[in-house]
Each structure stands twice: as C-alpha cells, then as structure tokens.
Write an enzyme that holds these catalytic residues in place. Structure first.
Site, PDB file in Angstrom:
ATOM      1  N   ARG A   1       0.824  -1.212   0.000  1.00 22.34           N
ATOM      2  CA  ARG A   1       0.000   0.000   0.000  1.00 22.34           C
ATOM      3  C   ARG A   1       0.862   1.268   0.000  1.00 22.34           C
ATOM      4  O   ARG A   1       0.936   1.980  -1.002  1.00 22.34           O
ATOM      5  CB  ARG A   1      -0.967  -0.023   1.204  1.00 22.34           C
ATOM      6  N   ASP A   2       1.585   1.510   1.063  1.00 26.14           N
ATOM      7  CA  ASP A   2       2.373   2.751   1.157  1.00 26.14           C
ATOM      8  C   ASP A   2       3.502   2.715   0.122  1.00 26.14           C
ATOM      9  O   ASP A   2       3.848   3.742  -0.480  1.00 26.14           O
ATOM     10  CB  ASP A   2       2.965   2.893   2.570  1.00 26.14           C
TER      11      ASP A   2
ATOM     12  N   HIS B   1       4.943   4.562  12.715  1.00 25.23           N
ATOM     13  CA  HIS B   1       5.014   4.497  11.246  1.00 25.23           C
ATOM     14  C   HIS B   1       6.043   5.537  10.789  1.00 25.23           C
ATOM     15  O   HIS B   1       5.715   6.708  10.597  1.00 25.23           O
ATOM     16  CB  HIS B   1       3.605   4.801  10.706  1.00 25.23           C
TER      17      HIS B   1
ATOM     18  N   HIS C   1       8.784   7.071   8.266  1.00 24.00           N
ATOM     19  CA  HIS C   1       9.465   7.154   6.970  1.00 24.00           C
ATOM     20  C   HIS C   1      10.925   7.493   7.273  1.00 24.00           C
ATOM     21  O   HIS C   1      11.250   8.026   8.338  1.00 24.00           O
ATOM     22  CB  HIS C   1       8.774   8.186   6.074  1.00 24.00           C
TER      23      HIS C   1
ATOM     24  N   CYS D   1       4.424   9.356   0.221  1.00 22.84           N
ATOM     25  CA  CYS D   1       3.034   9.777   0.054  1.00 22.84           C
ATOM     26  C   CYS D   1       2.960  10.732  -1.118  1.00 22.84           C
ATOM     27  O   CYS D   1       3.648  11.756  -1.128  1.00 22.84           O
ATOM     28  CB  CYS D   1       2.503  10.442   1.317  1.00 22.84           C
TER      29      CYS D   1
ATOM     30  N   ASN E   1       9.380   4.211   3.554  1.00 21.34           N
ATOM     31  CA  ASN E   1       9.209   3.830   4.960  1.00 21.34           C
ATOM     32  C   ASN E   1      10.477   3.148   5.464  1.00 21.34           C
ATOM     33  O   ASN E   1      11.316   2.703   4.683  1.00 21.34           O
ATOM     34  CB  ASN E   1       8.071   2.807   5.085  1.00 21.34           C
TER      35      ASN E   1
HETATM   36  P1  HMG Z   1     -13.018  14.584  -3.012  1.00 19.87           P
HETATM   37  O1  HMG Z   1     -12.590  14.980  -4.383  1.00 19.87           O
HETATM   38  O2  HMG Z   1     -13.252  15.647  -1.990  1.00 19.87           O
HETATM   39  O3  HMG Z   1     -14.247  13.572  -3.105  1.00 19.87           O
HETATM   40  O4  HMG Z   1     -11.893  13.592  -2.474  1.00 19.87           O
HETATM   41  P2  HMG Z   1     -15.800  13.819  -2.858  1.00 19.87           P
HETATM   42  O5  HMG Z   1     -16.148  13.296  -1.497  1.00 19.87           O
HETATM   43  O6  HMG Z   1     -16.148  15.236  -3.198  1.00 19.87           O
HETATM   44  O7  HMG Z   1     -16.423  12.885  -3.995  1.00 19.87           O
HETATM   45  C1  HMG Z   1     -16.162  13.161  -5.358  1.00 19.87           C
HETATM   46  C2  HMG Z   1     -16.435  11.924  -6.209  1.00 19.87           C
HETATM   47  O8  HMG Z   1     -15.502  10.912  -5.869  1.00 19.87           O
HETATM   48  C3  HMG Z   1     -17.813  11.305  -6.023  1.00 19.87           C
HETATM   49  O9  HMG Z   1     -18.203  10.775  -7.299  1.00 19.87           O
HETATM   50  C4  HMG Z   1     -17.563  10.147  -5.101  1.00 19.87           C
HETATM   51  O10 HMG Z   1     -18.491   9.075  -5.228  1.00 19.87           O
HETATM   52  C5  HMG Z   1     -16.198   9.697  -5.551  1.00 19.87           C
HETATM   53  P3  HMG Z   1     -19.323  11.532  -8.175  1.00 19.87           P
HETATM   54  O11 HMG Z   1     -20.528  11.542  -7.282  1.00 19.87           O
HETATM   55  O12 HMG Z   1     -18.742  12.882  -8.445  1.00 19.87           O
HETATM   56  O13 HMG Z   1     -19.412  10.635  -9.379  1.00 19.87           O
HETATM   57  N1  HMG Z   1     -15.490   9.037  -4.468  1.00 19.87           N
HETATM   58  C6  HMG Z   1     -14.953   7.811  -4.498  1.00 19.87           C
HETATM   59  N2  HMG Z   1     -14.873   6.879  -5.465  1.00 19.87           N
HETATM   60  C7  HMG Z   1     -14.295   5.718  -5.141  1.00 19.87           C
HETATM   61  N3  HMG Z   1     -13.798   5.429  -3.931  1.00 19.87           N
HETATM   62  C8  HMG Z   1     -13.855   6.330  -2.940  1.00 19.87           C
HETATM   63  C9  HMG Z   1     -14.442   7.584  -3.230  1.00 19.87           C
HETATM   64  N4  HMG Z   1     -14.657   8.673  -2.461  1.00 19.87           N
HETATM   65  C10 HMG Z   1     -15.291   9.571  -3.229  1.00 19.87           C
HETATM   66  N5  HMG Z   1     -13.367   6.042  -1.717  1.00 19.87           N
HETATM   67  C11 HMG Z   1     -11.228  11.770  -1.066  1.00 19.87           C
HETATM   68  C12 HMG Z   1     -11.949  13.090  -1.139  1.00 19.87           C
HETATM   69  C13 HMG Z   1     -11.072  11.409   0.399  1.00 19.87           C
HETATM   70  C14 HMG Z   1     -12.062  10.708  -1.785  1.00 19.87           C
HETATM   71  C15 HMG Z   1      -9.844  11.916  -1.757  1.00 19.87           C
HETATM   72  O14 HMG Z   1      -9.190  13.007  -1.212  1.00 19.87           O
HETATM   73  C16 HMG Z   1      -8.974  10.695  -1.638  1.00 19.87           C
HETATM   74  O15 HMG Z   1      -9.276   9.638  -2.187  1.00 19.87           O
HETATM   75  N6  HMG Z   1      -7.835  10.818  -0.933  1.00 19.87           N
HETATM   76  C17 HMG Z   1      -6.919   9.719  -0.704  1.00 19.87           C
HETATM   77  C18 HMG Z   1      -5.495  10.186  -0.677  1.00 19.87           C
HETATM   78  C19 HMG Z   1      -4.583   9.039  -0.343  1.00 19.87           C
HETATM   79  O16 HMG Z   1      -4.898   7.867  -0.509  1.00 19.87           O
HETATM   80  N7  HMG Z   1      -3.365   9.359   0.147  1.00 19.87           N
HETATM   81  C20 HMG Z   1      -2.368   8.364   0.507  1.00 19.87           C
HETATM   82  C21 HMG Z   1      -2.714   7.607   1.739  1.00 19.87           C
HETATM   83  S1  HMG Z   1      -2.364   8.487   3.244  1.00 19.87           S
HETATM   84  C22 HMG Z   1      -0.669   8.167   3.565  1.00 19.87           C
HETATM   85  O17 HMG Z   1       0.019   7.665   2.710  1.00 19.87           O
HETATM   86  C23 HMG Z   1      -0.114   8.468   4.934  1.00 19.87           C
HETATM   87  C24 HMG Z   1       0.093   7.203   5.772  1.00 19.87           C
HETATM   88  O18 HMG Z   1       0.988   6.299   5.161  1.00 19.87           O
HETATM   89  C25 HMG Z   1       0.628   7.586   7.167  1.00 19.87           C
HETATM   90  C26 HMG Z   1       1.850   8.506   7.109  1.00 19.87           C
HETATM   91  O19 HMG Z   1       2.851   8.170   6.456  1.00 19.87           O
HETATM   92  O20 HMG Z   1       1.751   9.567   7.735  1.00 19.87           O
HETATM   93  C27 HMG Z   1      -1.237   6.443   6.006  1.00 19.87           C
HETATM   94 MG    MG Z   2       3.149   6.431   5.208  1.00 18.31          MG
END
Ligand code: HMG
Ligand code: MG
Length: 313
Positions: A26-27, A219, A221, A252, A261
């Site tokens: 995933r990450d 966690h 990095h 990220c 990581n």
């Molecule tokens: P948004 O653009 O604000 O979405 O994104 P929305 O809520 O306005 O919805 C817009 C459209 O997207 C809608 O479709 C939803 O149905 C669809 P429409 O009605 O327009 O046809 N939609 C989805 N479709 C599929 N799956 C979904 C989904 N959600 C909405 N889940 C949102 C908001 C949260 C969705 C977006 O910002 C997002 O997906 N962000 C994810 C970012 C991400 O994955 N980042 C990496 C992970 S975090 C990380 O790596 C840190 C970590 O490792 C810890 C660390 O290191 O600190 C965990």
């Molecule tokens: Mg991370």
C-alpha cells in the site's frame, strides 16, 4: 545470505515480540511512478506472507483519480482470498471506500487523519475537523460490521508546509481519532523528520492524555535515516507494533519530501539481533524485495536487502 548473523545479544527493557505491520503493497506501491500490474502485486503480497508477515496492508479504497496506482483494489483484494490467517488491512477514507472494502469481505480497515490542516487539505480535500467528521460514520459502521479499525495520524513530527508540529496539537488530533472508536492508532512520521527524544515525548504525552501504549503503533518514513533509532526509542517506551515496508519502498504522493518507509528488512535485522521475535524469515523477505526491485527496475533502497542479496550500492 549469512544465516548466523546478526549475532543475538538481547538488551534490557525491550519487548519479547514485535508485530510488524507491513505496508509495502500500500504505502510502497502508492508512490511508484509506474503502476505495478495487479498480478505482480498479488504475488508480492503472497511472497510477503510466505516470508512470515502476518499483517500486510494490501491496498486502498480511495478515489482512483487521487491514487491511480491502487485503482485496481477490486481486482487485487479477491486475489488474496487464499491467505487465510493473514490480516489484510485496507485504507478507507470515507463511506464510499468502506462500502467497497466491506463488499469484498475486508475485516480490517484504516482511516487516515492528519495532525495538520495543510496535509488534511492536500490528502483528503478537507480540514482536520471535516475529515474527522467524514471518518465518524466510517469507524462506527466498520465496528458494527465487526471490522478492526486502525486510525492513522499523519504529520505527527513535522509537516512540509507548516514545519514543526507541536506535541499538544498532535495529541489533540490523536485523542479525537481514538474517540471515534479506533482500535489502534498509528503515529505517522510522514516526511521522516522525527528524532528519538521527540518520539518518546509524544508517546509520554499520549499516555498522559489517556491513550495507552498498547494501542499505539509507529510508522516512520526514513528520509533522514532516523527510522530505526526512532523505532528503538518507541520499543523502549513499550510499543510493540511497528509499521515497515519491504525493501524500504514508500512515500506519500500528497506530501512533498516523503520518502520510503523504514525498510522491513532493516527492522528485522535489528529486532533479531536484539533477540526479539518477529516470525519473519529474513532471507525469504530479502529475496522478495530483491524480486520486487527487479519488477520496478531499480535497486532496493534497503541497506539490509542490498547486503543480503549482494546488490550494487
Ligand atoms: P473529493 O474529491 O473531496 O471527493 O476527495 P468527494 O467526497 O467530493 O467525492 C467526489 C467523487 O468521488 C464522487 O463521485 C464520489 O463518489 C467519488 P461523483 O458523485 O462525483 O461521481 N469518491 C470515491 N470513489 C471511489 N472510492 C472512494 C471515493 N470517495 C469519493 N473512496 C477523497 C476526497 C477522500 C475521496 C480523496 O481526497 C482521496 O481519495 N484521498 C486519498 C489520498 C490518499 O490515498 N493518500 C495516501 C494515503 S495516506 C498516507 O500515505 C499516509 C500514511 O501512510 C501515514 C503517514 O505516512 O503519515 C497512512
Ligand atoms: Mg506512510
């Protein structure tokens, strides 16, 4: 591979056993420029399980436009069904993500919050308060369906836009996340700037705020090469859940300066040298990361993988 190394020399005040929460699929893969084919991802997860890892974060049910590298979650997750006994947590940012994950039978999910406003906006298109409101029904429904819920908290030690993040601000966000009903909290050093004293100080303040150490994972990095030292500080504080990524893959896409990581192999080398049980076969794990490096077309950033598999530095 040198089977007799590392020499085992235990140290005082450390746990007997550590649970590694493997985040490579995933990450690690969310940050690759190229999208890895689903079959290769499935083989990666199977090989990681074969090396003895029992918690492997498989993918994310996020918006496919936000993280195109993981857009194949619906195809990948069912290809892992044969891995009975291995926990396969997945990231779900909202109810739409939860619906997708539950429809495929996921039993462990993770929401992911931020201690800073800048990263909440960049990563989730929400303020911190709005993202917690978005997670509230996700955690509640996940718990109702019997799922285990992890709460990630990013930018616990520093933020690329805001700089140093004060400990009380992190504790407030962590408390809010736990108050939603998360079973476990993972403290994210998203951009790898933490140092050991900072880790100990945050863990102590979390304890003071009623978050017990046995519900906290770390966690790290490894941007500044501090991840192992930070892990040792956390272990000394009593933490027994450590996130790591096979081969040191990771980062990220929504945080500039986030690199890989802590490499799982580097972690396992240290833990085994300390006589701490992990259940991991380091030789098989390194071979898996060397294989994955071949798939990605570049050497593994993990020092231990390079040393054990004789890759060029
Ligand atoms: P948004 O653009 O604000 O979405 O994104 P929305 O809520 O306005 O919805 C817009 C459209 O997207 C809608 O479709 C939803 O149905 C669809 P429409 O009605 O327009 O046809 N939609 C989805 N479709 C599929 N799956 C979904 C989904 N959600 C909405 N889940 C949102 C908001 C949260 C969705 C977006 O910002 C997002 O997906 N962000 C994810 C970012 C991400 O994955 N980042 C990496 C992970 S975090 C990380 O790596 C840190 C970590 O490792 C810890 C660390 O290191 O600190 C965990
Ligand atoms: Mg991370």
């Amino acid at each position: 591979m040198t089977p007799e190394l590392p020499m085992v020399v235990p140290a005082d005040d450390l746990p007997e056993k550590v649970r590694i929460h493997e985040v490579g699929p995933r990450d690690g893969l969310q940050n690759e420029k190229s999208t890895v084919p689903t079959e290769v991802k499935a083989e990666f997860v199977h090989r990681l399980a074969g090396a003895g890892l029992t918690t492997i974060e498989a993918t994310s049910f996020v918006h496919p436009k936000w993280v195109p590298q993981l857009a194949d979650a619906e195809a990948l997750f069912p290809a892992l069904r044969d891995l009975g006994g291995v926990h396969l947590p997945v990231l779900v940012p909202n109810e739409r993500g939860l619906d997708r994950a539950l429809a495929l039978g996921a039993s462990r999910v993770a929401v992911f919050a931020s201690a800073t406003e800048s990263f909440a906006k960049a990563n989730l298109n929400r303020t911190v308060a709005e993202s917690l409101a978005m997670f509230e029904p996700v955690v509640a429904r996940a718990k109702q369906s019997g799922a285990h819920v992890r709460g990630y908290l990013s930018m616990c030690f520093g933020d690329p836009w805001e700089g140093a993040v004060p400990v009380p601000q992190v504790v407030r966000a962590a408390r809010s996340l736990m108050d939603l009903g998360c079973d476990e909290l993972s403290l994210g050093d998203t951009i790898g700037v933490a140092t050991p004293g900072h880790v100990t100080a945050l863990l102590a303040e979390l304890n003071a705020a009623g978050v017990p150490t046995d519900r906290v994972g770390v966690h790290f990095h490894d941007t500044y090469g501090q991840a192992l030292a930070n892990t040792l500080a956390a272990l000394r504080h009593g933490v027994t859940t450590v996130d790591a990524s096979a081969g040191g893959l990771g980062g990220c896409p929504y945080a500039k300066s986030a690199t890989g990581n802590l490499a799982t192999e580097d972690l396992v080398w240290m833990l085994h040298g300390l006589g701490i049980e992990t259940g991991v076969d380091l030789g098989r794990l390194s071979a898996t990361s060397a294989w994955m490096a071949g798939q990605l077309g570049r050497p593994s950033p993990s020092r231990t993988v390079r040393a054990l598999t004789h890759q060029e530095q």
